[in-house]
Design a protein around this motif. Structure first.
Motif, short mmCIF file in Angstrom:
data_model
loop_
_atom_site.label_atom_id
_atom_site.label_comp_id
_atom_site.label_asym_id
_atom_site.label_seq_id
_atom_site.Cartn_x
_atom_site.Cartn_y
_atom_site.Cartn_z
N GLY A 70 11.05 -2.80 -12.16
CA GLY A 70 10.60 -4.15 -11.78
C GLY A 70 9.10 -4.39 -11.95
O GLY A 70 8.29 -3.50 -11.70
N ASP A 71 8.76 -5.61 -12.35
CA ASP A 71 7.36 -6.07 -12.33
C ASP A 71 7.11 -6.87 -11.05
O ASP A 71 6.06 -6.86 -10.47
N ILE A 72 8.17 -7.65 -10.66
CA ILE A 72 8.09 -8.50 -9.46
C ILE A 72 9.35 -8.25 -8.64
O ILE A 72 10.46 -8.25 -9.20
N PHE A 73 9.19 -7.99 -7.35
CA PHE A 73 10.33 -7.73 -6.45
C PHE A 73 10.40 -8.83 -5.39
O PHE A 73 9.36 -9.18 -4.78
N VAL A 74 11.58 -9.38 -5.19
CA VAL A 74 11.80 -10.40 -4.16
C VAL A 74 12.97 -9.97 -3.29
O VAL A 74 14.08 -9.76 -3.79
N THR A 75 12.73 -9.82 -1.97
CA THR A 75 13.85 -9.48 -1.07
C THR A 75 14.39 -10.77 -0.44
O THR A 75 13.62 -11.63 0.00
N ALA A 76 15.70 -10.88 -0.42
CA ALA A 76 16.36 -12.09 0.14
C ALA A 76 17.69 -11.68 0.76
O ALA A 76 18.76 -12.21 0.43
N LYS A 123 6.04 0.63 -10.92
CA LYS A 123 5.02 0.54 -11.97
C LYS A 123 3.66 0.22 -11.34
O LYS A 123 3.58 -0.44 -10.31
N ASP A 124 2.59 0.62 -12.02
CA ASP A 124 1.25 0.17 -11.62
C ASP A 124 1.20 -1.36 -11.78
O ASP A 124 1.64 -1.90 -12.79
N GLY A 125 0.73 -2.05 -10.73
CA GLY A 125 0.61 -3.51 -10.80
C GLY A 125 1.84 -4.25 -10.32
O GLY A 125 1.90 -5.48 -10.39
N ALA A 126 2.82 -3.53 -9.80
CA ALA A 126 4.04 -4.19 -9.29
C ALA A 126 3.68 -5.16 -8.17
O ALA A 126 2.80 -4.91 -7.36
N ILE A 127 4.39 -6.30 -8.16
CA ILE A 127 4.20 -7.34 -7.14
C ILE A 127 5.43 -7.35 -6.24
O ILE A 127 6.57 -7.37 -6.75
N VAL A 128 5.23 -7.30 -4.92
CA VAL A 128 6.34 -7.21 -3.97
C VAL A 128 6.24 -8.35 -2.97
O VAL A 128 5.17 -8.60 -2.43
N VAL A 149 -4.46 4.50 -0.21
CA VAL A 149 -5.79 5.02 0.15
C VAL A 149 -6.76 3.86 0.33
O VAL A 149 -7.86 4.02 0.84
N ASP A 150 -6.33 2.66 -0.12
CA ASP A 150 -7.18 1.48 0.06
C ASP A 150 -6.31 0.23 0.08
O ASP A 150 -5.21 0.21 -0.50
N LYS A 151 -6.78 -0.80 0.82
CA LYS A 151 -6.06 -2.09 0.89
C LYS A 151 -7.10 -3.18 0.97
O LYS A 151 -8.01 -3.10 1.77
N LYS A 152 -6.97 -4.20 0.11
CA LYS A 152 -7.87 -5.35 0.28
C LYS A 152 -7.22 -6.62 -0.25
O LYS A 152 -6.43 -6.58 -1.20
N GLU A 153 -7.55 -7.76 0.42
CA GLU A 153 -7.02 -9.04 -0.01
C GLU A 153 -7.81 -9.50 -1.24
O GLU A 153 -9.02 -9.70 -1.18
N ILE A 154 -7.12 -9.62 -2.36
CA ILE A 154 -7.85 -9.97 -3.59
C ILE A 154 -7.81 -11.47 -3.87
O ILE A 154 -8.61 -11.98 -4.64
N ARG A 155 -6.87 -12.16 -3.25
CA ARG A 155 -6.84 -13.64 -3.26
C ARG A 155 -5.91 -14.06 -2.13
O ARG A 155 -5.17 -13.21 -1.59
N PRO A 156 -5.91 -15.29 -1.68
CA PRO A 156 -5.09 -15.66 -0.52
C PRO A 156 -3.63 -15.22 -0.68
O PRO A 156 -3.05 -15.36 -1.75
N LEU A 162 -2.71 3.24 -4.31
CA LEU A 162 -2.05 4.46 -3.89
C LEU A 162 -2.85 5.69 -4.31
O LEU A 162 -3.77 5.59 -5.13
N LYS A 163 -2.47 6.83 -3.75
CA LYS A 163 -3.23 8.07 -3.98
C LYS A 163 -3.34 8.40 -5.47
O LYS A 163 -4.38 8.85 -5.95
N ASP A 164 -2.28 8.06 -6.25
CA ASP A 164 -2.33 8.41 -7.69
C ASP A 164 -2.98 7.31 -8.52
O ASP A 164 -2.89 7.30 -9.74
N GLY A 165 -3.57 6.32 -7.82
CA GLY A 165 -4.32 5.29 -8.55
C GLY A 165 -3.52 4.04 -8.88
O GLY A 165 -4.08 3.02 -9.27
N ARG A 166 -2.19 4.11 -8.70
CA ARG A 166 -1.39 2.90 -8.97
C ARG A 166 -1.72 1.83 -7.93
O ARG A 166 -1.99 2.16 -6.78
N ASN A 167 -1.64 0.55 -8.38
CA ASN A 167 -1.83 -0.58 -7.46
C ASN A 167 -0.51 -1.30 -7.26
O ASN A 167 0.22 -1.55 -8.23
N ILE A 168 -0.23 -1.63 -5.99
CA ILE A 168 0.94 -2.46 -5.66
C ILE A 168 0.43 -3.68 -4.90
O ILE A 168 -0.41 -3.54 -4.00
#
Ligand code: 3DD
Length: 417
Positions: free
Chosen positions: A262-268, A284-289, A309-316, A323-329
């Motif tokens: 998945g690139d984009i995950f939607v739970t319903a 994947k790196d860059g996955a949107i949940v 290892v880090d969390k920040k709001e990048i836009r509203p 994550l530890k291995d450098g991937r971003n979610i």
């Protein structure tokens, strides 16, 4: 007049949005015109707990036009639109709602609406009814009945009724055909994609979109993602729902496999722990949940936090977890319902019918509530046809009518080939 909103000075801006919604909710406005004359809700006090949007404002002001006294709170800490809350407060509604409430403030607001000592309750997710049952059972004695807007809330109330714990009758507005088959499918389908785009502005076309749950809501999201050119995967636990997804051309597989694709995950789904640690570990790196279910339990956020290892709001409404291995979610709207937290919820046209059901259910309770069993009730099918008929008329559509002979044929079981 008591209220608590973010900023009363937003009222004028909110009023303009409410006027826009009024122009696209012809069924509810027809009912307002009809019942503002007879005022069947005069003398009745309604406590409401439902997302504070421009469409809800039209419902609230229609209930008041029909004579009801109303106190209101939002049903999700992130779904209140502050300018709408301000416009309602300015217009005399006892409303306690602002965007970004914490859980303590959320339940404080519900408690404030109960100071009205309501004899009708209007819920979306059953938090108001549960507060009455768990903390103020004595107040239930004044309540003739209530309504429930959403699937999750109806499930909770059915379980409560089955356990013999429901203290007053409730209409399952969610289960009305003119709500369920429209709001849940077409509303959620559009508003969820709307929320994702407002929080990310990603191109949907070509992306692999994983939709967890193929009920009415998931079906709508899958349909609209496909319409924008996505490759859609559906995950399910119910064989018939999964089968329907395959026949609609969607890929079906377990989340353990979909998590890698998945690139984009939607739970319903309305169920907890749909996306958990082992899924984040293979994404994947860059996955949107994101989640479009009523509660924020479907994505296990503590699991995601434990891997970051880090969390920040990048836009509203969009937080980057590294994550530890450098991937971003990227988690949208803190895992809460993305359509209302990152957008404006469903369009007015579809909420028009959901809220026509709410309005008519309130009137029905004033007449029938005292004689109804203390359980969850369906609204009559005739009400669906009445609402759909008005909607079609306002859209300029005419339909056929059965002749007496056709009615006789339908009712005459003896006629064979
Ligand atoms: N819900 C979605 N959009 C909404 C809006 N514009 N105003 C009020 C509530 C709104 C939630 C509904 O889908 C509700 O029917 C549900 O939660 O099922």
């Amino acid at each position: 007049m008591d209220y608590k909103v973010k900023d009363i000075n937003l009222a004028e801006q909110g009023r303009k949005k409410i006027e826009w919604a009024e122009s696209r909710m012809p069924v509810l406005m027809y009912l307002r015109e009809k019942y503002s004359k007879t005022k069947p809700l005069k003398g009745f006090k309604i406590a409401g707990c439902l997302h504070v949007t421009k469409e809800t404002a039209v419902l609230v002001e229609t209930l008041r036009a029909a004579g009801a006294e109303v106190a209101w709170s939002g049903c999700n800490p992130l779904s209140t639109q502050d300018d709408i809350a301000a416009a309602l407060a300015k217009n005399g509604v006892s409303i306690y709602a602002w965007h970004g409430m914490n859980v303590e403030e959320f339940y404080w607001a519900i408690e404030k609406t109960l100071e009205l000592n309501p004899n009708l309750t209007l819920d979306d997710g059953a938090d108001l009814i549960f507060t009455i049952h768990n903390k103020h059972p004595e107040k239930a004695e004044n309540v003739i009945g209530g309504t429930e807007e959403t699937t999750t809330g109806v499930h909770r109330l059915r379980a409560m009724a089955k356990a013999g714990k429901l203290l007053y009758p409730v209409f399952a507005v969610n289960d009305a055909e003119t709500k369920w088959d429209f709001d849940n499918v077409y509303g959620t389908g559009q508003s969820t994609i709307d929320g994702i785009i407002r929080a990310t502005n990603v191109l949907i076309a070509g992306k692999t979109v994983v939709v967890a749950g193929y009920g009415h809501c998931g079906k709508g999201v899958a349909m609209r993602a496909k319409g924008l050119g996505a490759n859609v995967i559906v995950t399910e636990v119910k064989p018939t729902a999964a089968l329907k997804a395959t026949l609609e051309g969607f890929r079906v597989m377990p989340m353990d496999e979909a998590a890698k694709l998945g690139d984009i995950f939607v739970t319903a789904t309305g169920v907890k722990d749909i996306i958990v640690k082992r899924h984040f570990e293979v994404m994947k790196d860059g996955a949107i949940v994101c989640n479009t279910g009523h509660y924020d339990c479907e994505i296990n956020i503590p699991d995601l936090e434990s891997l970051a290892v880090d969390k920040k709001e990048i836009r509203p409404n969009n937080e980057k977890y590294t994550l530890k291995d450098g991937r971003n979610i990227f988690l949208l709207a803190k895992g809460r319902l993305v359509n209302l937290a990152a957008a404006e919820g469903h369009p007015s046209e579809v909420m028009d019918m959901s809220f026509a059901n709410q309005f008519l259910a309130m009137i029905r309770l004033t007449k029938e509530g005292k004689n109804l069993e203390k359980t969850v009730h369906l609204l009559p099918e005739e009400q669906d046809q009445e609402i759909a008929g008005i909607k079609l008329e306002t859209m300029g559509f005419k339909i056929d009518k059965l002749t007496p002979e056709q009615i006789e044929y339908i009712n005459d079981y003896a006629q064979g080939t």
